[in-house]
Design an enzyme around this catalytic site. Structure first.
Site, PDB file in Angstrom:
ATOM      1  N   LYS A  22      -5.122   4.785   3.206  1.00 51.79           N
ATOM      2  CA  LYS A  22      -3.917   5.344   2.464  1.00 51.79           C
ATOM      3  C   LYS A  22      -4.143   5.271   0.955  1.00 51.79           C
ATOM      4  O   LYS A  22      -3.984   6.126   0.329  1.00 51.79           O
ATOM      5  CB  LYS A  22      -2.625   4.972   3.074  1.00 51.79           C
ATOM      6  N   ASN A  23      -4.410   3.979   0.811  1.00 49.40           N
ATOM      7  CA  ASN A  23      -4.301   3.836  -0.860  1.00 49.40           C
ATOM      8  C   ASN A  23      -5.540   4.011  -1.485  1.00 49.40           C
ATOM      9  O   ASN A  23      -5.736   4.004  -2.751  1.00 49.40           O
ATOM     10  CB  ASN A  23      -3.920   2.173  -0.935  1.00 49.40           C
ATOM     11  N   CYS A 116       8.004   1.348  -0.869  1.00 49.66           N
ATOM     12  CA  CYS A 116       8.571   0.313  -0.263  1.00 49.66           C
ATOM     13  C   CYS A 116       9.545  -0.708  -1.214  1.00 49.66           C
ATOM     14  O   CYS A 116       9.110  -1.122  -2.296  1.00 49.66           O
ATOM     15  CB  CYS A 116       7.573  -0.559   0.447  1.00 49.66           C
ATOM     16  N   ARG A 121       9.200  -3.358  -8.911  1.00 46.02           N
ATOM     17  CA  ARG A 121       8.048  -2.060  -8.996  1.00 46.02           C
ATOM     18  C   ARG A 121       8.393  -1.375 -10.325  1.00 46.02           C
ATOM     19  O   ARG A 121       8.360  -0.270 -10.265  1.00 46.02           O
ATOM     20  CB  ARG A 121       7.967  -1.457  -7.638  1.00 46.02           C
ATOM     21  N   ASP A 306      -0.325  -6.925   1.233  1.00 44.88           N
ATOM     22  CA  ASP A 306      -0.016  -6.065   2.222  1.00 44.88           C
ATOM     23  C   ASP A 306      -0.217  -6.708   3.645  1.00 44.88           C
ATOM     24  O   ASP A 306       0.211  -6.081   4.753  1.00 44.88           O
ATOM     25  CB  ASP A 306      -1.135  -4.801   1.979  1.00 44.88           C
ATOM     26  N   ARG A 398       4.145   5.721   7.570  1.00 48.91           N
ATOM     27  CA  ARG A 398       3.677   5.926   6.244  1.00 48.91           C
ATOM     28  C   ARG A 398       2.411   5.781   5.953  1.00 48.91           C
ATOM     29  O   ARG A 398       1.763   6.207   4.984  1.00 48.91           O
ATOM     30  CB  ARG A 398       4.717   5.523   5.244  1.00 48.91           C
TER      31      ARG A 398
END
Ligand code: EPZ
Length: 418
Positions: A22-23, A116, A121, A306, A398
């Site tokens: 994903k990242n 999230c 952030r 994570d 997600r």
């Protein structure tokens, strides 16, 4: 968002293939904006955040199409520079579009990104990059407007702290800037290296890849490219730790073993065994029995934030006392409250969680609060006796393309209720 229903209490025994990252995929999709042509991303994960990013690209005039796990993106006719507020707020990665839109259109209008709820952030480092490269950035409430006087200018930028997203945005802004940009104190996460290799394949000129000092010489033209999204190191870590929590034996194909050394080191400390053979990570977690007394999350190559809540779930199954310290995000321990509903003995204070493992875990109804926390609840549910219902399961989707199918392939009993 739907629910996941898990019947726990037995070891995972099976095989699964690790999806694309994903990242890694998300910044590559943002990078496609820089090229007035087509890119093809193979092994692209079909997950909610990728579909959200695809919608944003389409809203800017990009054309996209899927062929199984290949996503083709043509930004030949890209016209827009405004990101829909809801789309921008739906995920953190929307902020990546600022660097590439400034590089392509010289302008971007976007709401503060979502993602999230694991801390404040801020995006001050991202905005600082654009300003240092000559853009005017205005913040009007939650809206941001940035524009260049026609192009960005290469310069030297030293990040005060290691930030994955700010490093990626600096790279995206520098690819077509006038002159050379020197980015120092860059983050080292593998997704940054993958983005650089993708951009290099498109014709970008980047030196120092894989180090904290990147040198990017601006170019005018990029070219069409076909590129394979590398496997997801956090998904691989999650499934390995699901085996650990249930004392199972699993085979994970396409696991990026060279990117999960810190995750494997903690797994070995627990008593887990593994080997890498023919592109497959073969893990025997039947001997997991040792509490890991202290783990702290760090920037790569340290233990990844994570994986923090997933590790917490595993430690609950091991007799003894352990401590986890979350060093990256200031509010990323909230999954502890949900794990307690399964019988987990956890005390949190500030950035620390103290775990008393070995108490029996029993199925219950819990709520996912964020992507990785939801995955941690699934791991704990697999170890718990009885039935667990995980609400807000959409959070997990997600980042995990088919966690129910994958965990079923690994021997779990899991159902997804829309
Ligand atoms: C990326 O988030 C990942 N997301 C996160 O994964 C991951 O947890 C994080 O990197 C750390 O590894 C994506 O790649 C889409 P940061 P990012 O900038 O870029 C502070 C997941 O579950 N900071 O490295 O947002 C920040 O508050 C997600 O897949 C500033 O202060 O993380 C944090 O404390 C969750 N100002 C620290 O830096 C800024 O301008 C590291 O954040 C930017 C960041």
């Amino acid at each position: 968002m739907g629910e996941m229903i898990i019947e726990g209490g037995r070891p995972l025994l099976g095989c699964a293939r690790i999806q694309g990252s994903k990242n890694a995929a998300l910044p590559m999709m943002a990078a496609a904006i820089l090229h007035e042509g087509e890119v093809a991303l193979h092994n692209c994960p079909r997950i909610a955040d990728v579909f959200s990013m695809e919608r944003i690209l389409q809203s800017l005039g990009a054309e996209t199409c899927w062929e199984d796990h290949t996503l083709r993106i043509s930004c030949r006719n890209l016209r827009g520079y405004e990101i829909d507020r809801e789309d921008a707020a739906s995920m953190r990665s929307s902020v990546m579009l600022m660097g590439s839109l400034l590089g392509r259109q010289g302008r971007v209008r976007i709401a503060h990104p979502g993602g999230c709820t694991i801390g404040a952030r801020p995006i001050d480092l991202h905005l600082g990059v654009f300003r240092a490269m000559g853009a005017v950035v205005e913040e009007q409430g939650e809206m941001l407007e940035a524009r260049t006087g026609g192009e960005l200018f290469g310069t030297r930028i030293c990040f005060p702290i290691s930030s994955v997203g700010a490093t990626e945005n600096g790279i995206l802004a520098a690819v077509k800037a006038r002159g050379t940009t020197l980015l120092e104190n860059c983050a080292l996460e593998p997704e940054i290296t993958h983005l650089c290799h993708f951009l290099q394949a498109m014709g970008a000129e980047i030196g120092g890849i894989g180090t904290r000092k990147l040198r990017i010489r601006g170019v005018r033209i990029l070219r069409d490219v076909r590129f394979a999204v590398p496997p997801d190191r956090i998904v691989a870590g999650t499934y390995l730790y699901a085996a650990a929590a249930t004392r199972g034996k699993v085979t994970l194909s396409d696991a990026p073993v060279e990117e999960i050394s810190s995750i494997l080191r903690v797994y070995e400390k627990m008593g887990g065994q593994w080997e890498y053979n023919g592109g497959k990570l073969i893990a025997d977690a039947s001997g997991v029995e040792r509490m890991v007394k202290y783990t702290r999350t760090q920037c790569y190559p340290g233990f990844p934030t994570d994986m923090q809540s997933v590790l917490m779930a595993v430690l609950l199954t091991i007799p003894g006392k352990g401590r986890i310290r979350e060093e990256i995000f200031e509010d990323r321990l909230k999954t502890a409250g949900e794990l307690k509903k399964l019988g987990g003995q956890i005390h949190t204070a500030g950035r620390d969680a103290w775990i008393t493992g070995g108490e029996p875990l029993t199925g219950a109804r819990v709520e996912a609060r964020d992507l990785r926390g939801g995955a941690a609840l699934a791991v704990a549910a697999l170890a718990a006796s009885g039935t667990t219902v995980i609400g807000n399961a959409g959070f997990v989707e997600r980042g995990y393309e088919a966690i129910d199918a994958d965990l079923t392939a690994l021997g779990g009993r899991i159902r997804r209720i829309p």
